[in-house]
Design an enzyme around this catalytic site. Structure first.
Site, PDB file in Angstrom:
ATOM      1  N   ARG A 103       0.859  -1.256   0.046  1.00 26.63           N
ATOM      2  CA  ARG A 103      -0.179  -0.175  -0.073  1.00 26.63           C
ATOM      3  C   ARG A 103       0.838   1.139  -0.189  1.00 26.63           C
ATOM      4  NH1 ARG A 103      -4.290  -1.861   4.840  1.00 26.63           N
ATOM      5  NH2 ARG A 103      -5.114  -3.671   3.798  1.00 26.63           N
ATOM      6  N   HIS A 104       2.223   1.252   0.538  1.00 28.79           N
ATOM      7  CA  HIS A 104       3.050   2.040   0.393  1.00 28.79           C
ATOM      8  C   HIS A 104       3.608   2.339  -1.031  1.00 28.79           C
ATOM      9  CE1 HIS A 104       3.323   2.783   4.787  1.00 28.79           C
ATOM     10  NE2 HIS A 104       3.012   1.456   4.748  1.00 28.79           N
ATOM     11  N   LEU A 113       7.433 -12.794  -4.997  1.00 28.09           N
ATOM     12  CA  LEU A 113       7.439 -14.098  -5.604  1.00 28.09           C
ATOM     13  C   LEU A 113       6.063 -14.539  -6.022  1.00 28.09           C
ATOM     14  CD1 LEU A 113       8.526 -17.319  -3.546  1.00 28.09           C
ATOM     15  CD2 LEU A 113       6.119 -17.261  -4.378  1.00 28.09           C
ATOM     16  N   SER A 114       5.909 -15.046  -7.184  1.00 27.96           N
ATOM     17  CA  SER A 114       4.619 -15.356  -7.976  1.00 27.96           C
ATOM     18  C   SER A 114       4.070 -16.562  -7.633  1.00 27.96           C
ATOM     19  CB  SER A 114       4.992 -15.062  -9.595  1.00 27.96           C
ATOM     20  OG  SER A 114       3.644 -15.721 -10.071  1.00 27.96           O
ATOM     21  N   ASN A 197      13.216   4.977  -1.592  1.00 25.86           N
ATOM     22  CA  ASN A 197      14.104   6.163  -1.391  1.00 25.86           C
ATOM     23  C   ASN A 197      13.952   6.410   0.281  1.00 25.86           C
ATOM     24  OD1 ASN A 197      12.265   8.549  -0.659  1.00 25.86           O
ATOM     25  ND2 ASN A 197      11.817   8.248  -2.765  1.00 25.86           N
ATOM     26  N   ARG A 208       4.698   1.873  10.235  1.00 31.90           N
ATOM     27  CA  ARG A 208       4.414   0.609  10.604  1.00 31.90           C
ATOM     28  C   ARG A 208       5.294   0.022  11.745  1.00 31.90           C
ATOM     29  NH1 ARG A 208      -0.043  -0.980   7.828  1.00 31.90           N
ATOM     30  NH2 ARG A 208      -0.007  -0.037   5.768  1.00 31.90           N
TER      31      ARG A 208
END
Length: 258
Positions: A103-104, A113-114, A197, A208
């Site tokens: 969300r950031h 990872l898929s 950054n 968080r």
């Protein structure tokens, strides 16, 4: 992480954070800065950018890089932090955590990872901090994740047969795994590369690592904070880690929203 037999999923109790890349600063010969004190390339890049705004390369105040960047934080001039990027590899984190992390957006890039392409039949899982250490709670939780994993394996096998008419085996496996992954819980361990950054990292950590954050991402944020404080202390020196009222670590920051 616990070592386990092949039939028992591996469990993570802590995240693992690895620095993948850091800035390299090359000072232009025609605009040399009168540096004072030790600093990383990233810290010097920010100082150089800040001094360029006022052409103060001669360092009239006689500040070390740490002192200069501390003044930047006090003034709230965080734009010079946006020039400095750090890429981290996060492992031993859950899908639940990454759902919140991504969300950031501003200042961040992600590669995760898929589950469509990667076989999760030997997936690991992250024990939720609120559950860890309680035998009854962990037992109930493990029963669920082991059942989900067994169901996933069975579904992949059945779906491979169902789509047997698909000649491309790689595509057939993808079709099977993308359907079967729906039964895997949010506690499934994942790996993600995160580039951000310094200004973006500071914002993420302020939110968080606080007491209000969900416990797993808070724990991960504290780990990231320690890594970045070692890497470039001047950027993160105003974060203080402490034991909160819930007996877990949290962090507060002196200079908000820099």
């Amino acid at each position: 992480m616990t070592a386990s037999a092949s039939s028992v999923p591996a469990l993570y109790y802590e995240p693992k954070v690895t620095i993948l890349s850091r800035p390299t600063f090359q000072e232009p010969e025609h605009l040399p800065v009168q540096w004072m004190g030790e600093a990383s390339d990233g810290e010097r890049l920010s100082e150089f950018a800040g001094r360029l705004c006022y052409m103060s390369q001669r360092n009239p105040a006689g500040r070390t890089t740490g002192e200069y960047l501390e003044n930047i934080k006090r003034q709230g001039h965080g734009s010079v932090f946006e020039h400095v990027n750090y890429s981290l590899l996060l492992e031993g984190v859950s899908r639940s955590l990454t759902h919140e992390l991504v969300r950031h957006r501003a200042g961040f890039a992600y590669s995760q990872l898929s589950q469509r392409y990667v076989d999760e039949s030997d997936a690991a899982f992250v024990v939720p901090p609120a559950i860890a250490g309680d035998e009854a709670l962990e037992g109930a939780w493990r029963m669920q994740i082991e059942g989900a994993l067994a169901t996933y394996v069975g579904l992949v096998e059945q779906l491979m047969s169902r789509y047997g008419w698909v000649q491309d085996k790689v595509h057939r496996r993808k079709m099977a795994r993308e359907a079967a992954r729906g039964v895997l819980p949010n506690s499934t361990e994942t790996k993600i590369v995160v580039t951000g950054n310094v200004r973006a990292w500071r914002t993420m950590l302020e939110l968080r690592a606080s007491e209000a954050a969900e416990l797993e991402i808070r724990r991960c944020a504290i780990t990231i904070l320690r890594v970045l404080q070692r890497e470039a202390p001047a950027f993160f020196s105003d974060f203080v880690i402490y034991e909160a009222s819930d007996r877990r670590e949290a962090a507060r920051v002196e200079h908000h929203k820099v």
